[in-house]
Design a protein around this motif. Sequence first.
Motif, PDB file in Angstrom:
ATOM      1  N   HIS A 173       0.838  -1.207   0.000  1.00 17.34           N
ATOM      2  CA  HIS A 173       0.000   0.000   0.000  1.00 17.34           C
ATOM      3  C   HIS A 173       0.873   1.257   0.000  1.00 17.34           C
ATOM      4  O   HIS A 173       0.625   2.195  -0.764  1.00 17.34           O
ATOM      5  N   ARG A 174       1.882   1.260   0.859  1.00 22.03           N
ATOM      6  CA  ARG A 174       2.761   2.432   0.971  1.00 22.03           C
ATOM      7  C   ARG A 174       3.491   2.690  -0.348  1.00 22.03           C
ATOM      8  O   ARG A 174       3.598   3.834  -0.789  1.00 22.03           O
ATOM      9  N   VAL A 175       3.986   1.628  -0.982  1.00 26.50           N
ATOM     10  CA  VAL A 175       4.716   1.779  -2.243  1.00 26.50           C
ATOM     11  C   VAL A 175       3.785   2.295  -3.339  1.00 26.50           C
ATOM     12  O   VAL A 175       4.137   3.220  -4.082  1.00 26.50           O
ATOM     13  N   VAL A 176       2.599   1.725  -3.461  1.00 32.54           N
ATOM     14  CA  VAL A 176       1.643   2.174  -4.482  1.00 32.54           C
ATOM     15  C   VAL A 176       1.319   3.651  -4.271  1.00 32.54           C
ATOM     16  O   VAL A 176       1.318   4.439  -5.227  1.00 32.54           O
ATOM     17  N   ASP A 177       1.061   4.052  -3.031  1.00 33.80           N
ATOM     18  CA  ASP A 177       0.730   5.451  -2.737  1.00 33.80           C
ATOM     19  C   ASP A 177       1.915   6.379  -3.009  1.00 33.80           C
ATOM     20  O   ASP A 177       1.761   7.429  -3.631  1.00 33.80           O
ATOM     21  N   THR A 178       3.093   6.003  -2.538  1.00 32.60           N
ATOM     22  CA  THR A 178       4.274   6.848  -2.697  1.00 32.60           C
ATOM     23  C   THR A 178       4.654   7.001  -4.162  1.00 32.60           C
ATOM     24  O   THR A 178       4.914   8.112  -4.628  1.00 32.60           O
ATOM     25  N   VAL A 179       4.676   5.898  -4.893  1.00 28.12           N
ATOM     26  CA  VAL A 179       5.013   5.977  -6.317  1.00 28.12           C
ATOM     27  C   VAL A 179       3.972   6.827  -7.043  1.00 28.12           C
ATOM     28  O   VAL A 179       4.317   7.674  -7.868  1.00 28.12           O
ATOM     29  N   GLY A 180       2.710   6.627  -6.718  1.00 31.66           N
ATOM     30  CA  GLY A 180       1.662   7.430  -7.347  1.00 31.66           C
ATOM     31  C   GLY A 180       1.865   8.911  -7.098  1.00 31.66           C
ATOM     32  O   GLY A 180       1.753   9.726  -8.020  1.00 31.66           O
ATOM     33  N   ASP A 181       2.193   9.297  -5.860  1.00 29.68           N
ATOM     34  CA  ASP A 181       2.425  10.703  -5.531  1.00 29.68           C
ATOM     35  C   ASP A 181       3.645  11.256  -6.268  1.00 29.68           C
ATOM     36  O   ASP A 181       3.606  12.358  -6.808  1.00 29.68           O
TER      37      ASP A 181
END
Length: 114
Positions: free
Chosen positions: A73-81
Amino acid sequence: MADALEIDALWEDFHRVVNMTSAELASWLRVRGADEEVEPLPDQAGPPTGRHVLAILQKRRTDLTDDDVRVMHRVVDTVGDLVDMENEPEPERTSEDTRRRHRLMTLGHDPLKP
């Protein structure tokens, strides 16, 4: 842990944003973790999140732990940002762009890959 449908969606999102292979990521983490005086052991190279992403890439979906799900979840959110920031028009590349690319690559996303 989340239900199977949530895990399936997260698995797809994670593998969409993590566009580096496990070999590419492992190599990048070794490069990023090395300095002039010492090179870390391969399984200790790079930051903890990068190593965790690498471990997830080497797992089957059915073997995910709660901790894996949190990191995904953290990776998906961070990469998206970070990718959203990267898509903002800029007249020229800067050292900030390089730092952002390196941060993304530590999470398994190379913005220069198609």
